[in-house]
Write a protein that holds these residues in place. Sequence first.
Motif, PDB file in Angstrom:
ATOM      1  N   SER A  11       0.834  -1.202   0.000  1.00 29.93           N
ATOM      2  CA  SER A  11       0.000   0.000   0.000  1.00 29.93           C
ATOM      3  C   SER A  11       0.870   1.255   0.000  1.00 29.93           C
ATOM      4  O   SER A  11       1.871   1.327   0.714  1.00 29.93           O
ATOM      5  N   SER A  13       0.195   3.827   1.428  1.00 27.42           N
ATOM      6  CA  SER A  13       0.035   4.427   2.760  1.00 27.42           C
ATOM      7  C   SER A  13       0.894   3.748   3.813  1.00 27.42           C
ATOM      8  O   SER A  13       0.784   4.057   4.993  1.00 27.42           O
ATOM      9  N   HIS A  27       1.157   1.756   8.831  1.00 29.09           N
ATOM     10  CA  HIS A  27       0.122   2.261   7.938  1.00 29.09           C
ATOM     11  C   HIS A  27      -0.299   3.641   8.435  1.00 29.09           C
ATOM     12  O   HIS A  27      -0.812   3.780   9.541  1.00 29.09           O
ATOM     13  N   GLY A  29      -2.676   5.610   7.410  1.00 33.26           N
ATOM     14  CA  GLY A  29      -4.111   5.835   7.477  1.00 33.26           C
ATOM     15  C   GLY A  29      -4.740   5.242   8.726  1.00 33.26           C
ATOM     16  O   GLY A  29      -5.525   5.899   9.417  1.00 33.26           O
ATOM     17  N   THR A  30      -4.386   3.988   9.020  1.00 31.28           N
ATOM     18  CA  THR A  30      -4.985   3.303  10.178  1.00 31.28           C
ATOM     19  C   THR A  30      -4.143   3.437  11.435  1.00 31.28           C
ATOM     20  O   THR A  30      -4.592   3.065  12.513  1.00 31.28           O
ATOM     21  N   ARG A  31      -2.913   3.911  11.260  1.00 30.74           N
ATOM     22  CA  ARG A  31      -1.932   4.028  12.347  1.00 30.74           C
ATOM     23  C   ARG A  31      -1.600   2.659  12.938  1.00 30.74           C
ATOM     24  O   ARG A  31      -1.201   2.539  14.086  1.00 30.74           O
TER      25      ARG A  31
END
Length: 87
Positions: A11, A13, A27, A29-31
């Motif tokens: 990804s 991200s 990640h 986005g999701t941390r």
Amino acid sequence: MFDPDRPYCCSPSVALRPEQFGALAYHFGTRRLSFLKTPALVELVTTLDDHVDVHAALAASPIPQAQHGAYLAALGGLADAGTIEPR
């Protein structure tokens, strides 16, 4: 749902940080933080984008055929976490 008959990639991200055991994947986005527990898994994840599907990436890797099932399971977990995604 992870489908190894499809093409995947890491990804955009996700940042991979190399470690002695393999790598940490963060990640943005999701941390969420994931562990790639072997250098072979790191290499597989970073080369997924070079192949037509996950099976082709595994076939091109130095990972023994007997271990492909374990690596498919690991990739499935990484897909669930958003670390890898369909291309």
